[in-house]
Every structure is written in C-alpha cells, then in structure tokens.
Design an enzyme around this catalytic site. Sequence first.
Site: not given
Length: 274
Positions: A85, A32, A237, A213-214, A63, A87-88, A115, A249
Amino acid sequence: MSTAIEIALHEALNSIKERVVDTPDVALVLGSGLGAFAEQLEDAYEIPYSEIKGFPVSTVTGHAGKYVIGKLGNKCVIAMQGRVHYYEGYSMDQVVMPIRIMKLLGAGILVLTNAAGGISYDFNPGTLMMITDQIASFVPSPLIGPNIDSLGKRFPDMSHIYDIKLQEVLKEVAKQCDIDLKQGVYLQTTGPNYESPTEVKMYRLLGADAVGMSTACEAMAANHMGMRVAGVSVITNLACGMMDKPLNHEEVKETADKVSKQFTILIKEFIKAI
Ligand code: HPA
C-alpha cells in the site's frame, strides 16, 4: 532510453520468469483477510515477494506477501496473496509494480479484491460490492513520471476502467450462485488512518459507495497497460460516523473471514466463467 522504473520492472521480471511455468491468463489480487482464496488453486506453487529482485514487501498483518500460481478450471491464475500500500511508504510506482509484472508475465485480465468501508446506506458489514467505477483523485496517479511507452500511452482514457463485459459475467455468476452482489463506486484514500465522519459525508456527496486504501491505483496502472479489469469489494464495516463504535483493523479481518465462503464461490465461479 529505458527509465529507472522500466529497468527495475525488467530486473524483477527476469528474476522470476523462469519460475513461472505456464503463462497466466488471469491475475488476481487478494485483499485484507481474503488471502485464503489461494488455497483454491490447483497444482499451485509460490514465489515470495522477498525472492524477487527489487520487489516491495508488505508490512501489514493479514497480507502474506507472495505470488501463488495455479489452475482454476482450464485457466492459469497468478494470485497476489498480499499487496503493498501507498501508506506503507512505498512510491506509487512500487505499489503498482506487482500488477505490472503480472501483465508482463502474460495475464490479460486482472481481478482486484479488497476490504472496504461501506459509505452507501444500502450496505451492511459483509456486503459484496462489484466495483463499477472509482474515484482516485485523493491519491497520486501511479502514471506520474516519464511515460513507459512499452506499457501504454501517455494520456490513457479511463471511461471504462472496470470492463463492461466482465461486469456482466460477474453479475450473471452472482445470480446463478444466489449471491446478493451489490454495485458501486470505490474511492481510494492514502490511509493508513481511517476517515473522519465529515470526510465520509463528503465522499458520499462525491458519489462514492465504498472507501479503501488500495485498488484504484492498481486499476489505473492495469488500464494503462490495456488489461481488462474487474473489482470486488468486501464491505467489512460501515465507514466512520455510520456506526457508534470506533473502527479497527481486527474487525476488518474478522468480517472478511466471515464472508470468505461466499467470496470464494463468487470469485472461483467468475474466473471459470470468464
Ligand atoms: N476505510 C478505509 N479503508 C478500509 C475501511 C474503511 O472504513 N474498511 C476496510 N478498509
């Protein structure tokens, strides 16, 4: 007998293999806000995921959704500008399909970037972290289902998911470039929600230094195929509960943007030095 996943992989491969002129040495996944790195590739050309048969297409802002193929020094690099991802809503085998295709195109080395939220108290937004190991226990394995024997074996060893020699090279390059490269363990969640403060505490107790998340599922699929893997997280962060404001995000993309100069130097010199 070929499995449905194997058939889908070969259909995707056949739909692009003529367009990939040189055999890639290195596969690179840009996380990201880190996609601009692809501008470093010389004599570059692109293959949008939408032009590849049966390919998953990223729905996330930040992306881009294409392979960029070009040269860095004497190496041919195939970069993913944008990943998909879990979550998609894609299945894990769809999520790792682009990684598997890069190996089938010939790349033996995979450099994963992302990220991530910092869990270690040693990290600040903007820290670069070399991934030394991972916790993937909170997401389904991408290797579930009939084993694809042509890719790798049923019960792959995961002692050194992140190649020790590549870690040595990465540390040496960071030193030479005067970049303060931290090290740590990456933990993958399914997302898309960020973690609760108590989950972050739990992940820290389990040994995680960063959360995202990846990446872990991609590293696992790559390891299964015998690729040598290296990973770098950009800590965009501090994880939830470690800062006194909510996460968003936009902030992740902004911090990724700010460290992109250092990130670019590190990854560029690393790939040249491999
Ligand atoms: N948590 C999960 N994924 C992330 C984070 C985070 O804090 N920051 C960037 N990706």
